[in-house]
Design an enzyme around this catalytic site. Structure first.
Site, short mmCIF file in Angstrom:
data_model
loop_
_atom_site.label_atom_id
_atom_site.label_comp_id
_atom_site.label_asym_id
_atom_site.label_seq_id
_atom_site.Cartn_x
_atom_site.Cartn_y
_atom_site.Cartn_z
CB ALA A 89 -0.93 0.00 1.23
CG HIS A 90 3.73 3.95 2.39
ND1 HIS A 90 5.08 4.20 2.35
CD2 HIS A 90 3.17 5.11 2.77
CE1 HIS A 90 5.35 5.45 2.71
NE2 HIS A 90 4.20 6.03 2.96
CG PHE A 91 3.57 4.96 -2.09
CD1 PHE A 91 2.32 5.46 -1.75
CD2 PHE A 91 4.68 5.53 -1.52
CE1 PHE A 91 2.19 6.54 -0.88
CE2 PHE A 91 4.56 6.59 -0.65
CZ PHE A 91 3.32 7.09 -0.32
#
Lengths: 80, 159
Positions: B57-59
């Site tokens: 999610a990051h990233f």
């Protein structure tokens, strides 16, 4: 008078409170004087007057007025 | 690291860390702590693999360690400077302030963060100090902390 000014200044800086409200101020009267704020206040007073308070005195330190009485025990005069 | 602290002190594996502090998966961000001098210093190690939950999610295209997780690793190492003192081992600790947080570089999968934490003062349940960290010997993030132990603080509350 200098000691009283110093004592009041510690409260004003610790809690961001107006001087006119100091004399009646008690523990937990304002959100800033909670358990954490109390430790910060005690540390600042110890630093301001170069003293180290005993545990019983820290527990008894329940108001602005009571604090004057307690700090006086450490040979700090407020009646100059 | 200060030369007089190198190769000295106590070491804690993950089981030992869990005995000292209450942080747990998925929010325990140190793998090992070495050179611990209780009441003074701790050196934490956190290695980030791509299996960490946050990387997708990051990233998605450029995975890197979120800043709050870097700071959490710093503060968890800082906790080991005083929660390793026998009378405070395992006690709940709460952050009061995180100051002067600085990020000097991006941390990516495969890198290890080496954290050095110093306890500056510890009085009546209030711990103050700082952590600095490095990746491959180069500065990463750093921060100053004030952490409290509520059960100790409560002993000093006015009645």
């Amino acid at each position: 008078m200098e000691n009283l000014k110093n004592y009041s200044r510690v409260f004003i800086e610790s809690f961001g409170i107006d001087e006119s409200k100091l004399s009646s101020l008690k523990y937990q009267d304002i959100p800033e004087w909670d358990s954490v704020g109390h430790m910060g206040l005690v540390a600042s007073i110890e630093e301001a007057f170069n003293i180290e308070m005993e545990i019983d005195d820290i527990i008894d330190f329940s108001s602005f007025e009571k604090g004057l009485e307690i700090v006086s025990k450490y040979k700090i005069s407020f009646n100059e | 690291m200060n030369d007089n602290l190198a190769n000295k002190g106590l070491s804690f594996d993950i089981a030992g860390i869990k005995k000292c502090q209450k942080n747990r998966y998925p929010l325990l961000y140190i793998d090992k702590v070495e050179n611990v001098i209780p009441g003074k210093f701790a050196r934490g190690i956190k290695c980030f693999s791509y299996n960490e939950w946050f990387f997708p999610a990051h990233f998605k295209k450029e995975p890197s360690v979120p800043g709050f997780i870097q700071v959490e690793a710093l503060v968890q190492t800082f906790l080991m400077t005083f929660l390793t003192l026998s009378e405070y081992k395992g006690k709940k600790a709460m952050g009061l302030s995180w100051d002067k947080v600085k990020f000097k570089r991006t941390i990516v999968p495969g890198e290890c963060l080496i954290i050095e934490s110093h306890l500056v003062s510890f009085k009546r349940g209030i711990a103050k100090g700082y952590s600095v960290s490095f990746v491959d010997g180069k500065p990463a993030c750093s921060a100053e902390f004030t952490v409290v132990i509520p059960s100790v603080l409560s002993k000093f509350n006015p009645k």
